[in-house]
Design a protein around this motif. Structure first.
Motif, PDB file in Angstrom:
ATOM      1  N   SER A 232     -42.080  12.232  77.218  1.00 19.78           N
ATOM      2  CA  SER A 232     -41.243  13.430  77.232  1.00 19.78           C
ATOM      3  C   SER A 232     -41.325  14.143  78.574  1.00 19.78           C
ATOM      4  CB  SER A 232     -41.670  14.378  76.107  1.00 19.78           C
ATOM      5  OG  SER A 232     -40.960  15.594  76.161  1.00 19.78           O
ATOM      6  N   GLU A 233     -42.529  14.293  79.095  1.00 20.55           N
ATOM      7  CA  GLU A 233     -42.724  14.997  80.358  1.00 20.55           C
ATOM      8  C   GLU A 233     -42.225  14.169  81.542  1.00 20.55           C
ATOM      9  OE1 GLU A 233     -46.727  16.340  80.794  1.00 20.55           O
ATOM     10  OE2 GLU A 233     -46.733  17.435  78.881  1.00 20.55           O
ATOM     11  N   PHE A 234     -42.491  12.870  81.514  1.00 18.58           N
ATOM     12  CA  PHE A 234     -42.128  12.033  82.659  1.00 18.58           C
ATOM     13  C   PHE A 234     -40.619  11.885  82.810  1.00 18.58           C
ATOM     14  CE2 PHE A 234     -41.438   7.961  84.831  1.00 18.58           C
ATOM     15  CZ  PHE A 234     -42.216   8.151  85.962  1.00 18.58           C
ATOM     16  N   LEU A 235     -39.913  11.788  81.705  1.00 16.50           N
ATOM     17  CA  LEU A 235     -38.464  11.610  81.766  1.00 16.50           C
ATOM     18  C   LEU A 235     -37.758  12.771  82.467  1.00 16.50           C
ATOM     19  CD1 LEU A 235     -37.662  10.037  78.292  1.00 16.50           C
ATOM     20  CD2 LEU A 235     -37.089   9.059  80.506  1.00 16.50           C
ATOM     21  N   LYS A 236     -38.376  13.931  82.481  1.00 18.34           N
ATOM     22  CA  LYS A 236     -37.766  15.090  83.136  1.00 18.34           C
ATOM     23  C   LYS A 236     -37.663  14.897  84.648  1.00 18.34           C
ATOM     24  CE  LYS A 236     -39.516  18.193  79.557  1.00 18.34           C
ATOM     25  NZ  LYS A 236     -40.494  19.267  79.229  1.00 18.34           N
ATOM     26  N   SER A 237     -38.503  14.019  85.190  1.00 19.27           N
ATOM     27  CA  SER A 237     -38.504  13.799  86.638  1.00 19.27           C
ATOM     28  C   SER A 237     -37.783  12.512  87.042  1.00 19.27           C
ATOM     29  CB  SER A 237     -39.945  13.745  87.162  1.00 19.27           C
ATOM     30  OG  SER A 237     -40.624  12.616  86.619  1.00 19.27           O
TER      31      SER A 237
ATOM     32  N   SER B 258     -44.046  13.129  66.519  1.00 19.49           N
ATOM     33  CA  SER B 258     -44.445  13.521  67.870  1.00 19.49           C
ATOM     34  C   SER B 258     -43.274  14.103  68.637  1.00 19.49           C
ATOM     35  CB  SER B 258     -45.019  12.316  68.625  1.00 19.49           C
ATOM     36  OG  SER B 258     -46.172  11.814  67.981  1.00 19.49           O
ATOM     37  N   LEU B 259     -42.088  13.563  68.409  1.00 20.18           N
ATOM     38  CA  LEU B 259     -40.900  14.045  69.110  1.00 20.18           C
ATOM     39  C   LEU B 259     -40.519  15.467  68.702  1.00 20.18           C
ATOM     40  CD1 LEU B 259     -38.692  10.822  69.103  1.00 20.18           C
ATOM     41  CD2 LEU B 259     -39.607  11.986  71.114  1.00 20.18           C
ATOM     42  N   ARG B 260     -40.931  15.879  67.521  1.00 17.51           N
ATOM     43  CA  ARG B 260     -40.660  17.254  67.109  1.00 17.51           C
ATOM     44  C   ARG B 260     -41.472  18.239  67.953  1.00 17.51           C
ATOM     45  NH1 ARG B 260     -39.446  14.947  61.942  1.00 17.51           N
ATOM     46  NH2 ARG B 260     -41.624  14.729  61.288  1.00 17.51           N
ATOM     47  N   LYS B 261     -42.635  17.779  68.404  1.00 14.65           N
ATOM     48  CA  LYS B 261     -43.469  18.606  69.277  1.00 14.65           C
ATOM     49  C   LYS B 261     -43.056  18.459  70.736  1.00 14.65           C
ATOM     50  CE  LYS B 261     -47.694  18.321  66.457  1.00 14.65           C
ATOM     51  NZ  LYS B 261     -49.122  17.895  66.483  1.00 14.65           N
ATOM     52  N   PHE B 262     -42.676  17.241  71.102  1.00 10.29           N
ATOM     53  CA  PHE B 262     -42.356  16.941  72.491  1.00 10.29           C
ATOM     54  C   PHE B 262     -40.988  16.246  72.538  1.00 10.29           C
ATOM     55  CE2 PHE B 262     -46.956  16.558  71.801  1.00 10.29           C
ATOM     56  CZ  PHE B 262     -47.389  17.623  72.587  1.00 10.29           C
ATOM     57  N   PRO B 263     -39.922  17.017  72.427  1.00 10.71           N
ATOM     58  CA  PRO B 263     -38.572  16.444  72.327  1.00 10.71           C
ATOM     59  C   PRO B 263     -38.115  15.735  73.602  1.00 10.71           C
ATOM     60  CG  PRO B 263     -38.473  18.827  72.578  1.00 10.71           C
ATOM     61  CD  PRO B 263     -39.909  18.495  72.383  1.00 10.71           C
ATOM     62  N   ILE B 264     -37.219  14.772  73.393  1.00 11.11           N
ATOM     63  CA  ILE B 264     -36.591  14.028  74.487  1.00 11.11           C
ATOM     64  C   ILE B 264     -35.092  14.018  74.237  1.00 11.11           C
ATOM     65  CG2 ILE B 264     -36.433  11.806  75.680  1.00 11.11           C
ATOM     66  CD1 ILE B 264     -39.231  11.136  74.719  1.00 11.11           C
TER      67      ILE B 264
ATOM     68  N   SER C  41     -50.413   7.789  69.135  1.00 12.84           N
ATOM     69  CA  SER C  41     -49.046   7.741  69.652  1.00 12.84           C
ATOM     70  C   SER C  41     -48.575   9.075  70.224  1.00 12.84           C
ATOM     71  CB  SER C  41     -48.089   7.277  68.547  1.00 12.84           C
ATOM     72  OG  SER C  41     -48.141   8.167  67.431  1.00 12.84           O
ATOM     73  N   GLU C  42     -49.122  10.181  69.737  1.00 17.03           N
ATOM     74  CA  GLU C  42     -48.636  11.494  70.173  1.00 17.03           C
ATOM     75  C   GLU C  42     -48.824  11.696  71.678  1.00 17.03           C
ATOM     76  OE1 GLU C  42     -49.986  16.015  69.466  1.00 17.03           O
ATOM     77  OE2 GLU C  42     -49.201  15.032  67.653  1.00 17.03           O
ATOM     78  N   VAL C  43     -49.961  11.265  72.213  1.00 21.49           N
ATOM     79  CA  VAL C  43     -50.230  11.400  73.648  1.00 21.49           C
ATOM     80  C   VAL C  43     -49.228  10.586  74.452  1.00 21.49           C
ATOM     81  CG1 VAL C  43     -51.888  10.867  75.478  1.00 21.49           C
ATOM     82  CG2 VAL C  43     -52.676  11.906  73.348  1.00 21.49           C
ATOM     83  N   ALA C  44     -48.922   9.377  73.979  1.00 24.31           N
ATOM     84  CA  ALA C  44     -47.964   8.528  74.673  1.00 24.31           C
ATOM     85  C   ALA C  44     -46.569   9.141  74.650  1.00 24.31           C
ATOM     86  CB  ALA C  44     -47.949   7.138  74.035  1.00 24.31           C
ATOM     87  N   VAL C  45     -46.166   9.678  73.500  1.00 19.43           N
ATOM     88  CA  VAL C  45     -44.843  10.303  73.383  1.00 19.43           C
ATOM     89  C   VAL C  45     -44.766  11.553  74.260  1.00 19.43           C
ATOM     90  CG1 VAL C  45     -43.241  11.461  71.822  1.00 19.43           C
ATOM     91  CG2 VAL C  45     -44.395   9.360  71.089  1.00 19.43           C
ATOM     92  N   GLN C  46     -45.838  12.330  74.295  1.00 21.77           N
ATOM     93  CA  GLN C  46     -45.846  13.518  75.154  1.00 21.77           C
ATOM     94  C   GLN C  46     -45.671  13.134  76.619  1.00 21.77           C
ATOM     95  OE1 GLN C  46     -49.357  15.994  74.862  1.00 21.77           O
ATOM     96  NE2 GLN C  46     -48.718  17.312  76.547  1.00 21.77           N
ATOM     97  N   SER C  47     -46.357  12.094  77.047  1.00 21.17           N
ATOM     98  CA  SER C  47     -46.227  11.650  78.440  1.00 21.17           C
ATOM     99  C   SER C  47     -44.807  11.182  78.735  1.00 21.17           C
ATOM    100  CB  SER C  47     -47.219  10.522  78.736  1.00 21.17           C
ATOM    101  OG  SER C  47     -46.898   9.340  78.023  1.00 21.17           O
TER     102      SER C  47
ATOM    103  N   SER D  98     -52.716   9.967  82.642  1.00 21.81           N
ATOM    104  CA  SER D  98     -52.848   8.531  82.881  1.00 21.81           C
ATOM    105  C   SER D  98     -51.570   7.781  82.530  1.00 21.81           C
ATOM    106  CB  SER D  98     -54.012   7.973  82.059  1.00 21.81           C
ATOM    107  OG  SER D  98     -55.232   8.551  82.451  1.00 21.81           O
ATOM    108  N   PHE D  99     -50.983   8.096  81.378  1.00 28.20           N
ATOM    109  CA  PHE D  99     -49.747   7.424  80.974  1.00 28.20           C
ATOM    110  C   PHE D  99     -48.615   7.724  81.959  1.00 28.20           C
ATOM    111  CE2 PHE D  99     -51.110   6.790  76.364  1.00 28.20           C
ATOM    112  CZ  PHE D  99     -51.008   5.413  76.428  1.00 28.20           C
ATOM    113  N   LYS D 100     -48.549   8.958  82.434  1.00 23.87           N
ATOM    114  CA  LYS D 100     -47.498   9.317  83.383  1.00 23.87           C
ATOM    115  C   LYS D 100     -47.674   8.557  84.698  1.00 23.87           C
ATOM    116  CE  LYS D 100     -46.405  13.747  83.672  1.00 23.87           C
ATOM    117  NZ  LYS D 100     -46.586  15.224  83.677  1.00 23.87           N
ATOM    118  N   ALA D 101     -48.913   8.348  85.106  1.00 22.55           N
ATOM    119  CA  ALA D 101     -49.172   7.564  86.318  1.00 22.55           C
ATOM    120  C   ALA D 101     -48.728   6.121  86.127  1.00 22.55           C
ATOM    121  CB  ALA D 101     -50.655   7.621  86.672  1.00 22.55           C
TER     122      ALA D 101
END
Length: 331
Positions: A23-28, A46-52, A15-21, A306-309
């Motif tokens: 977090s990053e994608f929402l910025k755009s 995961s959100l503690r590492k990659f907050p949203i 799940s961490e990879v999915a949450v990271q993607s 891949s998840f961001k795509a």
């Protein structure tokens, strides 16, 4: 603002990879709101590492998930799985689309039982987007594994749905459609392929190119390629595998000696462009065309790229109202 239900549990990398993607994608994407579906404790870690931003997402807690070793029966057995709950949210119109990286067979079964097919469609098809040798041109290939077999009506349905997708999402004015076959001649293939050829050729709403051989899938000759899921899946996996091995081998050769390393520096930009162009991770994910909802399947081995795509492709399908346009055309 539109919503996507994101099953973050079923893919190989956790799940961490999915949450990271996410977090990053929402910025755009300022207009996007995500529902992260799965184990609440895992997601929060995961959100503690990659907050949203708390205004951009919510967690839908589930007690189960369907991993890559699951089966179609898990759709019935695991009613509180993240995949099932995400599909149910889409069915109930609580979200505009859903994404999962979980088991493909379970996803197809769940889409059938929960979402149902569109009128006139009996077998939905997985449709990824492929890069081509032509700059800024992409090709749609379907089916790539939702169904091993397909009849004439299925292939015609694939062509029609992909035609709408190509026009509205990829902005191709008059998409060309080809049938994947063992030769370009009209006489090639089994009796089924010959009959499909006649039907596609006679359909005035389809810009039919003719037959296309597998070696030309990435040549950019056509916008859409239709075939059965068995053939399409093997072609897709062959392309992904060949692309990965070729790039790895080129890199190994370029860095083999000090002399090749020095020469490689002068060609680095060119090789980077080719690598980026044919990296399937930049076009990862496939929409399940033919079900009553915008449902995307990410690779089970998806990484952040891949998840961001897949998230990007899902947003594009929503923004261009693909589902309603397909419904109107099929009806």
């Amino acid at each position: 603002m539109y919503k996507i239900a994101f099953d973050v549990m079923g893919a190989d990398n956790g799940s961490e990879v999915a949450v990271q993607s996410a977090s990053e994608f929402l910025k755009s994407r300022k207009e996007l709101y995500l529902v992260l579906v799965g184990d609440k404790k895992e997601i929060e870690e995961s959100l503690r590492k990659f907050p949203i931003d708390e205004n951009r997402f919510e967690i839908f807690e589930t007690s189960e998930f369907i991993d890559m070793n699951g089966s179609i029966m898990d759709i019935r057995r695991k009613k509180d799985s993240s995949m099932v709950r995400a599909l149910e949210m889409l069915k109930d119109k609580k979200v505009d689309a859903m994404i999962t990286g979980g088991n493909s067979a379970a996803f197809i079964a769940g889409s059938h039982f929960i979402l149902g097919e569109l009128n006139g469609i009996t077998r939905p098809g997985f449709m990824p987007t492929l890069p081509t040798a032509v700059d800024n041109k992409l090709t749609l290939l379907l089916d790539v594994g939702a169904n091993l077999e397909a009849d004439i009506e299925d292939i015609i349905g694939y062509a029609k749905m992909a035609n709408i997708y190509s026009k509205n999402v990829l902005k191709v004015e008059n998409p060309s459609v080809a049938q994947l076959n063992i030769g370009e001649e009209k006489s090639k293939g089994t009796l089924l392929q010959k009959e499909i050829y006649k039907e596609l050729e006679a359909d005035k709403n389809i810009n039919f190119y003719g037959n296309l051989e597998a070696r030309d899938i990435l040549a950019g000759k056509v916008d859409i390629i239709v075939t059965d899921g068995y053939t399409g899946n093997m072609c897709l996996k062959a392309f992904e595998g060949a692309s990965k091995i070729l790039m790895t081998e080129i890199k190994a050769q370029l860095y083999k000696t000090i002399f090749t390393k020095l020469k490689a520096l002068t060609l680095k930009k060119s090789f980077d462009n080719v690598s980026k162009k044919f990296d399937y991770k930049n076009h990862s994910g496939a929409i399940l065309l033919g079900v009553d909802g915008i449902a995307f399947k990410a690779h089970g081995s998806s990484d952040v790229k891949s998840f961001k795509a897949t998230l990007r492709m899902t947003c594009e399908a929503i923004e261009n109202d693909v589902l309603n346009k397909i419904k109107k055309e099929i009806k």
